[in-house]
Motif scaffolding. Structure first.
Motif, short mmCIF file in Angstrom:
data_model
loop_
_atom_site.label_atom_id
_atom_site.label_comp_id
_atom_site.label_asym_id
_atom_site.label_seq_id
_atom_site.Cartn_x
_atom_site.Cartn_y
_atom_site.Cartn_z
N PRO A 1 0.82 -1.23 0.00
CA PRO A 1 0.00 0.00 0.00
C PRO A 1 0.85 1.28 0.00
O PRO A 1 0.40 2.32 0.46
CB PRO A 1 -0.81 -0.15 1.29
N TYR A 2 2.07 1.18 -0.47
CA TYR A 2 2.93 2.36 -0.55
C TYR A 2 3.92 2.16 -1.70
O TYR A 2 4.06 1.06 -2.22
CB TYR A 2 3.69 2.58 0.76
N TYR A 3 4.60 3.23 -2.06
CA TYR A 3 5.51 3.15 -3.22
C TYR A 3 6.77 3.92 -2.89
O TYR A 3 6.98 5.04 -3.34
CB TYR A 3 4.80 3.75 -4.45
N GLY B 1 -1.80 16.46 -3.95
CA GLY B 1 -3.20 16.78 -4.10
C GLY B 1 -3.60 16.60 -5.55
O GLY B 1 -2.75 16.43 -6.44
N LYS B 2 -4.89 16.67 -5.85
CA LYS B 2 -5.38 16.42 -7.22
C LYS B 2 -4.79 17.43 -8.21
O LYS B 2 -4.32 17.05 -9.28
CB LYS B 2 -6.91 16.50 -7.22
N GLU B 3 -4.81 18.72 -7.82
CA GLU B 3 -4.34 19.76 -8.74
C GLU B 3 -2.85 19.60 -9.05
O GLU B 3 -2.44 19.63 -10.21
CB GLU B 3 -4.60 21.13 -8.12
N GLY B 4 -2.04 19.43 -8.00
CA GLY B 4 -0.60 19.32 -8.21
C GLY B 4 -0.21 18.08 -8.99
O GLY B 4 0.66 18.13 -9.87
N ASN B 5 -0.87 16.96 -8.68
CA ASN B 5 -0.53 15.73 -9.37
C ASN B 5 -0.90 15.79 -10.84
O ASN B 5 -0.15 15.34 -11.71
CB ASN B 5 -1.22 14.55 -8.69
N GLU B 6 -2.07 16.33 -11.14
CA GLU B 6 -2.49 16.43 -12.54
C GLU B 6 -1.61 17.41 -13.31
O GLU B 6 -1.33 17.21 -14.50
CB GLU B 6 -3.95 16.84 -12.62
N LEU B 7 -1.14 18.46 -12.64
CA LEU B 7 -0.23 19.41 -13.29
C LEU B 7 1.07 18.72 -13.67
O LEU B 7 1.58 18.90 -14.79
CB LEU B 7 0.05 20.58 -12.35
N ALA B 8 1.62 17.91 -12.76
CA ALA B 8 2.88 17.22 -13.03
C ALA B 8 2.71 16.15 -14.10
O ALA B 8 3.61 15.93 -14.92
CB ALA B 8 3.42 16.58 -11.75
N THR B 9 1.57 15.48 -14.11
CA THR B 9 1.35 14.37 -15.03
C THR B 9 0.92 14.83 -16.42
O THR B 9 1.39 14.31 -17.43
CB THR B 9 0.30 13.40 -14.47
N ASN C 1 6.98 10.80 -11.75
CA ASN C 1 7.76 9.80 -11.02
C ASN C 1 8.10 10.29 -9.62
O ASN C 1 8.30 9.51 -8.70
CB ASN C 1 9.06 9.48 -11.77
N LEU C 2 8.19 11.62 -9.48
CA LEU C 2 8.49 12.21 -8.18
C LEU C 2 7.26 12.24 -7.29
O LEU C 2 7.35 12.02 -6.08
CB LEU C 2 9.03 13.64 -8.38
N ILE C 3 6.11 12.51 -7.88
CA ILE C 3 4.87 12.60 -7.09
C ILE C 3 3.83 11.65 -7.67
O ILE C 3 2.84 12.04 -8.25
CB ILE C 3 4.34 14.05 -7.07
N HIS C 4 4.11 10.39 -7.50
CA HIS C 4 3.30 9.33 -8.11
C HIS C 4 2.19 8.90 -7.15
O HIS C 4 2.46 8.33 -6.10
CB HIS C 4 4.20 8.14 -8.44
N LEU C 5 0.95 9.20 -7.51
CA LEU C 5 -0.17 8.78 -6.68
C LEU C 5 -0.41 7.29 -6.84
O LEU C 5 -0.35 6.76 -7.94
CB LEU C 5 -1.44 9.54 -7.07
N ILE C 6 -0.70 6.61 -5.74
CA ILE C 6 -1.02 5.19 -5.81
C ILE C 6 -2.53 5.05 -5.95
O ILE C 6 -3.28 5.25 -5.00
CB ILE C 6 -0.53 4.44 -4.55
N SER C 7 -2.98 4.74 -7.14
CA SER C 7 -4.41 4.58 -7.38
C SER C 7 -4.59 3.69 -8.60
O SER C 7 -3.66 3.51 -9.40
CB SER C 7 -5.07 5.94 -7.63
N ASP C 8 -5.78 3.16 -8.76
CA ASP C 8 -6.06 2.33 -9.94
C ASP C 8 -5.78 3.11 -11.21
O ASP C 8 -5.13 2.63 -12.14
CB ASP C 8 -7.52 1.87 -9.93
N ASP C 9 -6.27 4.35 -11.26
CA ASP C 9 -6.19 5.12 -12.49
C ASP C 9 -4.75 5.40 -12.89
O ASP C 9 -4.40 5.36 -14.07
CB ASP C 9 -6.95 6.44 -12.33
N MET C 10 -3.89 5.69 -11.90
CA MET C 10 -2.50 6.00 -12.21
C MET C 10 -1.74 4.77 -12.70
O MET C 10 -0.71 4.90 -13.36
CB MET C 10 -1.79 6.60 -10.99
#
Length: 266
Positions: free
Chosen positions: A90-92, A118-126, A159-168
């Motif tokens: 449950p972690y990366y 957060g959603k905004e920051g992660n989507e910006l990076a991705t 790769n630096l801020i990788h959310l652990i989720s199904d979608d990612m």
């Protein structure tokens, strides 16, 4: 019980050696970067990657063969018909801040991670900036040519801020909707089969202290046996030694204790 000392691990080793001897594995299979190069060169028929990375890695092949596809498998199945899909941790990975860093700087670092995860920051990076690096079509983010110039997308800042989720794990920048929907179906089926790992989330001081070295010793021996640089007899001797190794027993005892405590809390 350490799985590395189980007979089934030996059976798996011999199966992989048989496949290696038959030419089903590249000679330098232990070097991951070289296996990726083989995939991108269209010289490999299968690999071990997450769904999104399989799509990204296959992009080089699709430049030559547009219909090329790395099809994710739903599960493995043995001769008895038992299906297996592993359960991930449950972690990366973790980030560590040195003690010498000032409190003010630590707070700034944490402020960055609060935003980035957060959603905004992660989507910006991705994905970058909407209207600049991507457009939205049918709910899916489609990259523009600018995205490559700005170096957003899979394998860059996310790769630096990788959310652990199904979608990612399922989706990737530029992945067609039909491929994404196929991945969703496969993951949903995997969830019905997944094999839990009772060792996840358990803490043992002995495990942290001794197991990495033990595991590396076994892994190195496995590789040598597979490529023919050592014998299965020497592997058996190593495993027999480990079965009576007091440090491995301490690891198993502490993990067992941690497991019982975990179950009591539930």
């Amino acid at each position: 019980m350490p799985t590395i000392t189980e007979d089934a691990s030996r059976d798996a080793l011999l199966w992989i050696k048989k496949a290696y001897d038959a030419g089903l594995f590249p000679k330098d299979f232990a070097k991951y970067s070289q296996t990726v190069d083989l995939i991108r060169g269209g010289k490999s028929g299968g690999t071990s990657q997450s769904m999104n990375h399989a799509w990204v890695t296959g992009s080089k092949i699709r430049e030559v063969v547009p219909t090329a596809d790395y099809m994710p498998i739903t599960y493995l199945q043995n001769a008895e018909g038992e299906k297996y899909t592993p359960s991930g941790s449950p972690y990366y990975g973790v980030y560590l801040i040195p003690k010498k860093v000032s409190e003010a700087k630590v707070k700034k670092i944490l402020e960055f991670f609060d935003y980035a995860y957060g959603k905004e920051g992660n989507e910006l990076a991705t994905y970058g900036i909407e209207g600049v690096d991507y457009t939205v079509e049918n709910g899916r983010k489609i990259p523009t040519p600018q995205a490559a110039k700005d170096q957003v997308g899979d394998g860059n800042m996310n790769n630096l801020i990788h959310l652990i989720s199904d979608d990612m794990s399922i989706g990737a920048v530029g992945m067609p909707e039909d491929v994404y929907n196929r991945n969703v179906e496969i993951v949903n089926e995997r969830k019905q089969i997944k094999t839990p790992n009772p060792g996840n989330e358990l803490y043992s001081e002995a495990y942290n202290k001794y197991y990495p070295e033990i595991s590396k010793k076994v892994s190195d021996m496995r590789t040598k046996v597979i490529i023919g640089k050592d014998t299965i007899e020497n592997y058996d001797k190593l495993i027999e030694q480990l079965r009576s190794d007091p440090t491995l027993k301490q690891v198993a005892d502490e993990m067992t204790e941690a497991y019982h405590k975990k179950m009591e809390r539930k």
